[in-house]
Design an enzyme around this catalytic site. Structure first.
Site, PDB file in Angstrom:
ATOM      1  N   HIS A   1      -1.971  -1.073  -4.615  1.00  0.00           N
ATOM      2  CA  HIS A   1      -3.410  -0.976  -4.885  1.00  0.00           C
ATOM      3  C   HIS A   1      -3.825   0.492  -4.836  1.00  0.00           C
ATOM      4  O   HIS A   1      -3.032   1.373  -4.501  1.00  0.00           O
ATOM      5  CB  HIS A   1      -4.237  -1.832  -3.918  1.00  0.00           C
ATOM      6  CG  HIS A   1      -4.117  -1.440  -2.475  1.00  0.00           C
ATOM      7  ND1 HIS A   1      -4.653  -2.191  -1.448  1.00  0.00           N
ATOM      8  CD2 HIS A   1      -3.526  -0.364  -1.864  1.00  0.00           C
ATOM      9  CE1 HIS A   1      -4.400  -1.601  -0.293  1.00  0.00           C
ATOM     10  NE2 HIS A   1      -3.718  -0.496  -0.518  1.00  0.00           N
TER      11      HIS A   1
ATOM     12  N   SER B   1       0.831  -1.195   0.000  1.00  0.00           N
ATOM     13  CA  SER B   1       0.000   0.000   0.000  1.00  0.00           C
ATOM     14  C   SER B   1       0.876   1.260   0.000  1.00  0.00           C
ATOM     15  O   SER B   1       1.704   1.439  -0.890  1.00  0.00           O
ATOM     16  CB  SER B   1      -0.942  -0.041   1.208  1.00  0.00           C
ATOM     17  OG  SER B   1      -1.918   0.980   1.127  1.00  0.00           O
TER      18      SER B   1
END
Length: 372
Positions: A100, A76
């Site tokens: 993501h 992330s």
């Protein structure tokens, strides 16, 4: 997030919490003053985008030689931080990187949700731009990494241009059938944390020379250079929480002040509209039934427009005045050649009466005067 420092190496572990950005800046600034080569070791499953951006910018803007190493996972926001230097990070052979789209939640009205969605799209756009610049791949290619959780082992990360080199692990080898999709980001993090054993067995902590400048720079209270790392971190978080509360109080006061001022202006505007409409009604330009219509015109378009509209309406003469003047003429012999200025000078009352009784004649004189 926990920051552990040993000489020119800072290791960042865990979730990126609110306040970690400023904490990192303080520690990193002190390291820059002492070392020309700095190693940043990352093992994180992401967290606060804003604090992560602060960490990213601090590393990116440093003039020192920075070596970023992914020693477990960089997921992330951790993956984004790992791309903060032109010299790409190095990653352990058994490490993972995950990319993501940014996510977040909002409580409130539809507008609150729309604003959050707008912000998330802006952050996602920045992420894609960063990854395009870092990997050299087209935006359409990296855009696919914004859909779902996209895991890269060391070989895949190297192939995609996300890292520059594969290095030997700092933890025991993870079993071959490890599945990131099944374990999830936190599960992967804890797999490494349980096995992570630094090569240097000495304990890595914030030393006293690092704690003192942090305490002084942030004006922390209740702690000193002998306090534990946890106590220092708690003091930093408490300070930012207090400052946030104070700023929120000031913001609320300003909002209240603005609302009061707006209400006052609305009341004054309403009073001004009422006065103009009442004057027009008294002059016979509009009837009581038309009052609401002209008030709506002013509320929608402003009092200036209302004045213009009312100014174009001639005053209505009472029926009795028409009866009294029936068969009579207001023209006076010898005044046929008078212009507007002559009427104003010699008989202004008659000129005023002409505007109501003989509007065409008044209009002719007025236009001749002002060339309309």
């Amino acid at each position: 997030m926990i920051f552990q420092v040993q000489q020119n190496t800072i290791a960042a572990y865990g979730q990126i919490w609110e306040g970690n950005g400023m904490e990192f800046v303080s520690i990193f600034t002190q390291m820059e003053s002492q070392y020309s080569d700095i190693t940043v070791k990352i093992h994180t499953y992401g967290g606060s985008v804003f604090d992560g951006n602060l960490i990213f910018n601090t590393i990116q803007n440093s003039k020192k030689n920075i070596d970023i190493q992914i020693i477990g996972i960089a997921a992330s926001m951790g993956a984004i931080i790992s791309q903060s230097r032109k010299n790409k990070p190095r990653m352990v052979r058994n490490g993972y990187l995950m990319i993501h789209a940014p996510s977040g939640g909002t409580d409130g009205t539809a507008t609150d949700h729309e604003n959050t969605a707008k912000l998330l799209r802006s952050i996602e756009k920045n992420f894609k731009t960063l990854l395009v610049n870092s990997t050299g791949k087209p935006e359409s290619y990296v855009a696919k990494w914004m859909v779902g959780d996209n895991w890269f082992d060391a070989e895949q990360a190297l192939k995609e241009g996300l890292i520059s080199e594969i290095i030997e692990p700092e933890s025991d080898t993870i079993i071959a059938n490890l599945n990131p999709q099944e374990l999830g980001v936190q599960g992967m993090y804890y797999q490494f944390t349980a096995l992570l054993t630094p090569k240097n067995e000495s304990k890595i902590n914030l030393d006293h020379t690092m704690k003192k400048p942090i305490i002084e720079a942030l004006a922390l209270t209740g702690v000193n250079e002998q306090s534990s790392d946890t106590a220092i971190i708690d003091a930093v978080n408490a300070k930012f929480a207090a400052e946030k509360s104070e700023l929120q109080g000031k913001l609320d006061a300003e909002i209240k002040k603005r609302e009061t001022a707006e209400e006052s202006l609305k009341a004054k505007a309403k009073a001004a509209i009422t006065a103009v409409v009442e004057a027009a009604k008294k002059a016979g330009k509009i009837t009581q039934d038309q009052v609401a219509t002209y008030e709506s015109i002013a509320e929608a378009s402003g009092i200036e427009v209302l004045n213009t509209v009312l100014g174009a309406i001639p005053a209505r003469n009472p029926i009795y005045s028409q009866i009294q003047s029936h068969g009579k003429t207001d023209a006076v012999l010898g005044r046929e050649e008078w212009d507007f200025d002559k009427w104003q000078k010699e008989d202004p009352k008659a000129l005023e009466a002409m505007a109501g009784k003989e509007p065409e004649k008044f209009k002719e004189l007025f236009n001749a005067k002002y060339k309309k």
